[in-house]
Motif scaffolding. Structure first.
Motif, PDB file in Angstrom:
ATOM      1  N   ALA A  11       0.823  -1.203   0.000  1.00  0.00           N
ATOM      2  CA  ALA A  11       0.000   0.000   0.000  1.00  0.00           C
ATOM      3  C   ALA A  11       0.859   1.255   0.000  1.00  0.00           C
ATOM      4  N   VAL A  12       1.957   1.225   0.760  1.00  0.00           N
ATOM      5  CA  VAL A  12       2.848   2.377   0.799  1.00  0.00           C
ATOM      6  C   VAL A  12       3.506   2.590  -0.550  1.00  0.00           C
ATOM      7  N   LEU A  13       4.043   1.511  -1.134  1.00  0.00           N
ATOM      8  CA  LEU A  13       4.701   1.630  -2.427  1.00  0.00           C
ATOM      9  C   LEU A  13       3.722   2.046  -3.502  1.00  0.00           C
ATOM     10  N   PHE A  14       2.523   1.489  -3.421  1.00  0.00           N
ATOM     11  CA  PHE A  14       1.485   1.732  -4.425  1.00  0.00           C
ATOM     12  C   PHE A  14       1.073   3.195  -4.416  1.00  0.00           C
ATOM     13  N   ALA A  15       0.874   3.731  -3.198  1.00  0.00           N
ATOM     14  CA  ALA A  15       0.478   5.127  -3.080  1.00  0.00           C
ATOM     15  C   ALA A  15       1.581   6.042  -3.592  1.00  0.00           C
ATOM     16  N   GLY A  16       2.824   5.668  -3.309  1.00  0.00           N
ATOM     17  CA  GLY A  16       3.939   6.460  -3.796  1.00  0.00           C
ATOM     18  C   GLY A  16       3.987   6.484  -5.301  1.00  0.00           C
ATOM     19  N   THR A  17       3.784   5.324  -5.924  1.00  0.00           N
ATOM     20  CA  THR A  17       3.747   5.257  -7.379  1.00  0.00           C
ATOM     21  C   THR A  17       2.632   6.133  -7.926  1.00  0.00           C
ATOM     22  N   PHE A  18       1.483   6.112  -7.251  1.00  0.00           N
ATOM     23  CA  PHE A  18       0.326   6.903  -7.673  1.00  0.00           C
ATOM     24  C   PHE A  18       0.660   8.388  -7.733  1.00  0.00           C
ATOM     25  N   PHE A  19       1.279   8.913  -6.656  1.00  0.00           N
ATOM     26  CA  PHE A  19       1.543  10.339  -6.621  1.00  0.00           C
ATOM     27  C   PHE A  19       2.689  10.737  -7.533  1.00  0.00           C
ATOM     28  N   LEU A  20       3.596   9.795  -7.798  1.00  0.00           N
ATOM     29  CA  LEU A  20       4.699  10.111  -8.697  1.00  0.00           C
ATOM     30  C   LEU A  20       4.255  10.142 -10.150  1.00  0.00           C
ATOM     31  N   LEU A  21       3.379   9.218 -10.513  1.00  0.00           N
ATOM     32  CA  LEU A  21       3.054   9.051 -11.922  1.00  0.00           C
ATOM     33  C   LEU A  21       1.746   9.711 -12.331  1.00  0.00           C
ATOM     34  N   GLY A  22       1.057  10.325 -11.395  1.00  0.00           N
ATOM     35  CA  GLY A  22      -0.151  11.034 -11.784  1.00  0.00           C
ATOM     36  C   GLY A  22      -1.348  10.600 -10.995  1.00  0.00           C
ATOM     37  N   HIS A  23      -2.501  10.986 -11.462  1.00  0.00           N
ATOM     38  CA  HIS A  23      -3.724  10.782 -10.707  1.00  0.00           C
ATOM     39  C   HIS A  23      -4.771  10.091 -11.557  1.00  0.00           C
ATOM     40  N   PRO A  87      -6.751  -1.194  -9.411  1.00  0.00           N
ATOM     41  CA  PRO A  87      -7.323  -0.588  -8.204  1.00  0.00           C
ATOM     42  C   PRO A  87      -6.689   0.772  -7.914  1.00  0.00           C
ATOM     43  N   LEU A  88      -7.515   1.777  -7.830  1.00  0.00           N
ATOM     44  CA  LEU A  88      -7.018   3.136  -7.611  1.00  0.00           C
ATOM     45  C   LEU A  88      -6.588   3.310  -6.155  1.00  0.00           C
ATOM     46  N   PRO A  89      -5.435   3.905  -5.907  1.00  0.00           N
ATOM     47  CA  PRO A  89      -4.880   3.960  -4.553  1.00  0.00           C
ATOM     48  C   PRO A  89      -5.737   4.700  -3.537  1.00  0.00           C
ATOM     49  N   PHE A  90      -6.582   5.630  -3.985  1.00  0.00           N
ATOM     50  CA  PHE A  90      -7.388   6.379  -3.023  1.00  0.00           C
ATOM     51  C   PHE A  90      -8.677   5.649  -2.647  1.00  0.00           C
ATOM     52  N   HIS A  91      -8.939   4.499  -3.246  1.00  0.00           N
ATOM     53  CA  HIS A  91     -10.119   3.730  -2.872  1.00  0.00           C
ATOM     54  C   HIS A  91      -9.824   2.847  -1.660  1.00  0.00           C
ATOM     55  N   THR A  92     -10.835   2.664  -0.821  1.00  0.00           N
ATOM     56  CA  THR A  92     -10.652   2.014   0.477  1.00  0.00           C
ATOM     57  C   THR A  92     -10.425   0.512   0.370  1.00  0.00           C
ATOM     58  N   TRP A  93     -11.196  -0.160  -0.483  1.00  0.00           N
ATOM     59  CA  TRP A  93     -11.183  -1.619  -0.455  1.00  0.00           C
ATOM     60  C   TRP A  93     -10.965  -2.273  -1.814  1.00  0.00           C
ATOM     61  N   SER A  94     -10.718  -1.497  -2.853  1.00  0.00           N
ATOM     62  CA  SER A  94     -10.659  -2.088  -4.200  1.00  0.00           C
ATOM     63  C   SER A  94      -9.475  -3.034  -4.375  1.00  0.00           C
ATOM     64  N   PHE A  95      -8.337  -2.720  -3.748  1.00  0.00           N
ATOM     65  CA  PHE A  95      -7.192  -3.619  -3.871  1.00  0.00           C
ATOM     66  C   PHE A  95      -7.501  -4.968  -3.227  1.00  0.00           C
ATOM     67  N   ASP A  96      -8.080  -4.939  -2.020  1.00  0.00           N
ATOM     68  CA  ASP A  96      -8.437  -6.191  -1.350  1.00  0.00           C
ATOM     69  C   ASP A  96      -9.472  -6.972  -2.148  1.00  0.00           C
ATOM     70  N   ALA A  97     -10.412  -6.265  -2.790  1.00  0.00           N
ATOM     71  CA  ALA A  97     -11.416  -6.954  -3.612  1.00  0.00           C
ATOM     72  C   ALA A  97     -10.758  -7.670  -4.778  1.00  0.00           C
ATOM     73  N   ALA A  98      -9.755  -7.042  -5.375  1.00  0.00           N
ATOM     74  CA  ALA A  98      -9.039  -7.682  -6.489  1.00  0.00           C
ATOM     75  C   ALA A  98      -8.297  -8.926  -6.009  1.00  0.00           C
ATOM     76  N   VAL A  99      -7.707  -8.853  -4.822  1.00  0.00           N
ATOM     77  CA  VAL A  99      -7.024 -10.026  -4.251  1.00  0.00           C
ATOM     78  C   VAL A  99      -8.042 -11.135  -3.977  1.00  0.00           C
ATOM     79  N   ASP A 100      -9.183 -10.764  -3.384  1.00  0.00           N
ATOM     80  CA  ASP A 100     -10.221 -11.762  -3.103  1.00  0.00           C
ATOM     81  C   ASP A 100     -10.694 -12.431  -4.393  1.00  0.00           C
ATOM     82  N   ALA A 101     -10.895 -11.630  -5.449  1.00  0.00           N
ATOM     83  CA  ALA A 101     -11.348 -12.195  -6.727  1.00  0.00           C
ATOM     84  C   ALA A 101     -10.346 -13.204  -7.250  1.00  0.00           C
ATOM     85  N   ARG A 102      -9.073 -12.899  -7.094  1.00  0.00           N
ATOM     86  CA  ARG A 102      -8.050 -13.838  -7.555  1.00  0.00           C
ATOM     87  C   ARG A 102      -8.012 -15.099  -6.691  1.00  0.00           C
ATOM     88  N   TRP A 103      -8.368 -14.984  -5.422  1.00  0.00           N
ATOM     89  CA  TRP A 103      -8.490 -16.195  -4.595  1.00  0.00           C
ATOM     90  C   TRP A 103      -9.630 -17.065  -5.140  1.00  0.00           C
TER      91      TRP A 103
END
Length: 212
Positions: A11-23, A87-103
Protein backbone atom coordinates in the motif's frame (compact mmCIF):
# COMPACT_ATOMS: atom_id res chain seq x y z
CA UNK A 1 -10.71 -6.54 8.45
CA UNK A 2 -8.40 -8.79 6.44
CA UNK A 3 -4.81 -7.81 5.80
CA UNK A 4 -2.36 -10.06 4.01
CA UNK A 5 1.24 -10.01 5.07
CA UNK A 6 2.26 -8.09 1.94
CA UNK A 7 -0.49 -5.51 1.77
CA UNK A 8 0.82 -2.84 4.19
CA UNK A 9 4.17 -2.53 2.38
CA UNK A 10 2.45 -2.71 -0.99
CA UNK A 11 0.00 0.00 0.00
CA UNK A 12 2.85 2.38 0.80
CA UNK A 13 4.70 1.63 -2.43
CA UNK A 14 1.49 1.73 -4.42
CA UNK A 15 0.48 5.13 -3.08
CA UNK A 16 3.94 6.46 -3.80
CA UNK A 17 3.75 5.26 -7.38
CA UNK A 18 0.33 6.90 -7.67
CA UNK A 19 1.54 10.34 -6.62
CA UNK A 20 4.70 10.11 -8.70
CA UNK A 21 3.05 9.05 -11.92
CA UNK A 22 -0.15 11.03 -11.78
CA UNK A 23 -3.72 10.78 -10.71
CA UNK A 24 -5.71 8.05 -12.46
CA UNK A 25 -9.35 8.35 -11.57
CA UNK A 26 -12.79 6.91 -12.03
CA UNK A 27 -14.23 8.13 -15.33
CA UNK A 28 -17.81 9.32 -15.52
CA UNK A 29 -17.75 11.00 -18.92
CA UNK A 30 -14.67 10.16 -20.92
CA UNK A 31 -14.31 12.28 -24.05
CA UNK A 32 -10.76 11.59 -25.22
CA UNK A 33 -8.91 8.41 -26.02
CA UNK A 34 -6.08 7.20 -23.84
CA UNK A 35 -2.60 7.95 -25.24
CA UNK A 36 -1.15 4.44 -25.62
CA UNK A 37 2.52 4.18 -24.68
CA UNK A 38 2.81 0.38 -24.76
CA UNK A 39 0.47 -1.43 -27.14
CA UNK A 40 1.96 -4.91 -26.75
CA UNK A 41 -0.74 -6.00 -24.32
CA UNK A 42 -3.59 -4.71 -26.48
CA UNK A 43 -4.34 -7.94 -28.29
CA UNK A 44 -6.82 -10.78 -27.92
CA UNK A 45 -5.95 -14.13 -26.32
CA UNK A 46 -4.37 -16.72 -28.64
CA UNK A 47 -6.93 -18.13 -31.08
CA UNK A 48 -9.36 -15.20 -30.78
CA UNK A 49 -9.97 -12.71 -33.58
CA UNK A 50 -11.57 -10.07 -31.36
CA UNK A 51 -11.80 -9.50 -27.61
CA UNK A 52 -12.96 -6.93 -25.09
CA UNK A 53 -10.05 -5.78 -22.93
CA UNK A 54 -10.77 -3.81 -19.77
CA UNK A 55 -8.86 -2.25 -16.87
CA UNK A 56 -11.20 -1.78 -13.93
CA UNK A 57 -11.45 -1.00 -10.23
CA UNK A 58 -14.14 -2.84 -8.28
CA UNK A 59 -14.85 0.23 -6.12
CA UNK A 60 -15.33 2.47 -9.16
CA UNK A 61 -19.03 3.38 -9.74
CA UNK A 62 -18.58 3.80 -13.50
CA UNK A 63 -16.95 0.37 -13.69
CA UNK A 64 -20.07 -1.01 -12.00
CA UNK A 65 -22.23 0.69 -14.62
CA UNK A 66 -20.11 -0.69 -17.48
CA UNK A 67 -19.88 -4.25 -16.13
CA UNK A 68 -23.30 -5.63 -17.20
CA UNK A 69 -22.94 -4.10 -20.66
CA UNK A 70 -19.52 -5.70 -21.21
CA UNK A 71 -20.76 -9.04 -19.89
CA UNK A 72 -23.77 -8.93 -22.21
CA UNK A 73 -21.60 -8.04 -25.22
CA UNK A 74 -19.09 -10.83 -24.55
CA UNK A 75 -21.94 -13.34 -24.29
CA UNK A 76 -23.79 -12.03 -27.35
CA UNK A 77 -20.74 -12.13 -29.63
CA UNK A 78 -19.05 -15.13 -27.99
CA UNK A 79 -15.78 -13.23 -27.67
CA UNK A 80 -13.31 -13.17 -24.76
CA UNK A 81 -13.57 -10.48 -22.12
CA UNK A 82 -10.10 -9.90 -20.67
CA UNK A 83 -10.34 -8.15 -17.30
CA UNK A 84 -7.30 -6.47 -15.75
CA UNK A 85 -7.10 -5.10 -12.22
CA UNK A 86 -6.42 -1.38 -11.84
CA UNK A 87 -7.32 -0.59 -8.20
CA UNK A 88 -7.02 3.14 -7.61
CA UNK A 89 -4.88 3.96 -4.55
CA UNK A 90 -7.39 6.38 -3.02
CA UNK A 91 -10.12 3.73 -2.87
CA UNK A 92 -10.65 2.01 0.48
CA UNK A 93 -11.18 -1.62 -0.46
CA UNK A 94 -10.66 -2.09 -4.20
CA UNK A 95 -7.19 -3.62 -3.87
CA UNK A 96 -8.44 -6.19 -1.35
CA UNK A 97 -11.42 -6.95 -3.61
CA UNK A 98 -9.04 -7.68 -6.49
CA UNK A 99 -7.02 -10.03 -4.25
CA UNK A 100 -10.22 -11.76 -3.10
CA UNK A 101 -11.35 -12.19 -6.73
CA UNK A 102 -8.05 -13.84 -7.55
CA UNK A 103 -8.49 -16.20 -4.60
CA UNK A 104 -11.86 -17.22 -6.04
CA UNK A 105 -10.13 -17.61 -9.44
CA UNK A 106 -7.99 -20.32 -7.84
CA UNK A 107 -11.18 -22.30 -7.23
CA UNK A 108 -12.46 -21.68 -10.77
CA UNK A 109 -12.29 -18.75 -13.18
CA UNK A 110 -16.06 -18.89 -13.47
CA UNK A 111 -16.45 -18.38 -9.71
CA UNK A 112 -13.87 -15.59 -9.73
CA UNK A 113 -15.69 -13.73 -12.49
CA UNK A 114 -19.02 -14.28 -10.75
CA UNK A 115 -17.54 -12.74 -7.60
CA UNK A 116 -16.44 -9.67 -9.58
CA UNK A 117 -19.91 -9.34 -11.10
CA UNK A 118 -21.55 -9.66 -7.67
CA UNK A 119 -19.25 -7.05 -6.14
CA UNK A 120 -20.14 -4.60 -8.89
CA UNK A 121 -23.86 -5.36 -8.53
CA UNK A 122 -23.71 -4.83 -4.76
CA UNK A 123 -21.11 -2.05 -4.71
CA UNK A 124 -23.24 0.50 -2.78
CA UNK A 125 -23.53 -1.90 0.18
CA UNK A 126 -19.74 -2.31 0.47
CA UNK A 127 -18.27 0.72 2.20
CA UNK A 128 -15.37 -0.69 4.21
CA UNK A 129 -12.89 -3.57 4.22
CA UNK A 130 -15.05 -5.21 6.90
CA UNK A 131 -18.06 -5.00 4.58
CA UNK A 132 -15.99 -6.56 1.81
CA UNK A 133 -14.82 -9.35 4.12
CA UNK A 134 -18.42 -10.14 5.11
CA UNK A 135 -19.53 -10.05 1.48
CA UNK A 136 -16.74 -12.40 0.38
CA UNK A 137 -17.52 -14.82 3.21
CA UNK A 138 -21.21 -14.90 2.28
CA UNK A 139 -20.36 -15.40 -1.39
CA UNK A 140 -17.97 -18.24 -0.51
CA UNK A 141 -20.58 -19.95 1.66
CA UNK A 142 -23.10 -19.76 -1.18
CA UNK A 143 -20.59 -21.67 -3.31
CA UNK A 144 -19.73 -24.21 -0.61
CA UNK A 145 -16.29 -22.72 -0.08
CA UNK A 146 -14.50 -21.89 3.15
CA UNK A 147 -13.15 -18.34 2.86
CA UNK A 148 -9.81 -18.23 4.70
CA UNK A 149 -8.96 -15.74 7.45
CA UNK A 150 -5.70 -14.95 5.63
CA UNK A 151 -6.49 -14.90 1.92
CA UNK A 152 -3.01 -14.37 0.54
CA UNK A 153 -0.39 -15.47 3.07
CA UNK A 154 2.49 -15.48 0.59
CA UNK A 155 1.49 -12.28 -1.20
CA UNK A 156 1.30 -13.97 -4.60
CA UNK A 157 -2.22 -12.74 -5.37
CA UNK A 158 -1.34 -9.20 -4.32
CA UNK A 159 1.72 -9.35 -6.59
CA UNK A 160 -0.49 -10.39 -9.51
CA UNK A 161 -2.82 -7.45 -8.87
CA UNK A 162 0.14 -5.08 -8.74
CA UNK A 163 1.48 -6.59 -11.99
CA UNK A 164 -1.84 -5.72 -13.67
CA UNK A 165 -1.66 -2.18 -12.29
CA UNK A 166 1.92 -1.81 -13.51
CA UNK A 167 0.84 -3.06 -16.95
CA UNK A 168 -1.92 -0.48 -17.02
CA UNK A 169 0.52 2.27 -16.12
CA UNK A 170 2.91 1.14 -18.87
CA UNK A 171 0.04 1.37 -21.38
CA UNK A 172 -0.96 4.80 -20.12
CA UNK A 173 -4.21 4.17 -18.22
CA UNK A 174 -5.62 7.43 -16.85
CA UNK A 175 -9.04 6.37 -15.59
CA UNK A 176 -11.28 3.43 -14.84
CA UNK A 177 -12.82 1.77 -16.61
CA UNK A 178 -10.62 1.88 -19.68
CA UNK A 179 -12.00 -0.43 -22.37
CA UNK A 180 -10.67 -1.46 -25.76
CA UNK A 181 -11.88 -3.70 -28.53
CA UNK A 182 -8.70 -5.52 -29.57
CA UNK A 183 -8.12 -7.61 -32.68
CA UNK A 184 -5.57 -9.96 -34.20
CA UNK A 185 -5.03 -7.64 -37.19
CA UNK A 186 -1.43 -7.53 -38.35
CA UNK A 187 -1.76 -4.26 -40.26
CA UNK A 188 -3.06 -0.88 -39.23
CA UNK A 189 -4.13 -0.24 -35.63
CA UNK A 190 -5.38 -3.50 -34.09
CA UNK A 191 -7.35 -1.89 -31.26
CA UNK A 192 -9.91 0.85 -30.66
CA UNK A 193 -10.85 2.39 -27.33
CA UNK A 194 -14.50 2.37 -26.33
CA UNK A 195 -14.95 6.04 -25.46
CA UNK A 196 -18.71 6.08 -26.06
CA UNK A 197 -20.21 2.87 -24.67
CA UNK A 198 -23.36 3.33 -26.76
CA UNK A 199 -21.12 2.40 -29.72
CA UNK A 200 -19.78 -0.81 -28.10
CA UNK A 201 -21.73 -3.20 -30.34
CA UNK A 202 -20.92 -1.16 -33.44
CA UNK A 203 -17.20 -1.30 -32.65
CA UNK A 204 -17.35 -5.06 -32.11
CA UNK A 205 -19.24 -5.52 -35.39
CA UNK A 206 -16.59 -3.48 -37.22
CA UNK A 207 -13.74 -5.41 -35.60
CA UNK A 208 -15.30 -8.75 -36.53
CA UNK A 209 -15.84 -7.58 -40.10
CA UNK A 210 -12.23 -6.40 -40.39
CA UNK A 211 -10.83 -9.73 -39.17
CA UNK A 212 -12.82 -12.13 -41.35
Amino acid sequence: MRLTSSVPLFAVLFAGTFFLLGHPQSAHAQTQTTPVHNARALKPPPGARVAILEFDDMECPDCARANPLLKEAAEKYHIPWVRHDFPLPFHTWSFDAAVDARWFDTKSKKIGDEFRDEVFANQPSIQTQDDLRAFAQKFAQAHNLAFPFVVDPQGKLAAAVKADYDLGQSIGIQHTPTIWIVTNKTSGVPFVEVVDRTRLYQLIDEALAETK
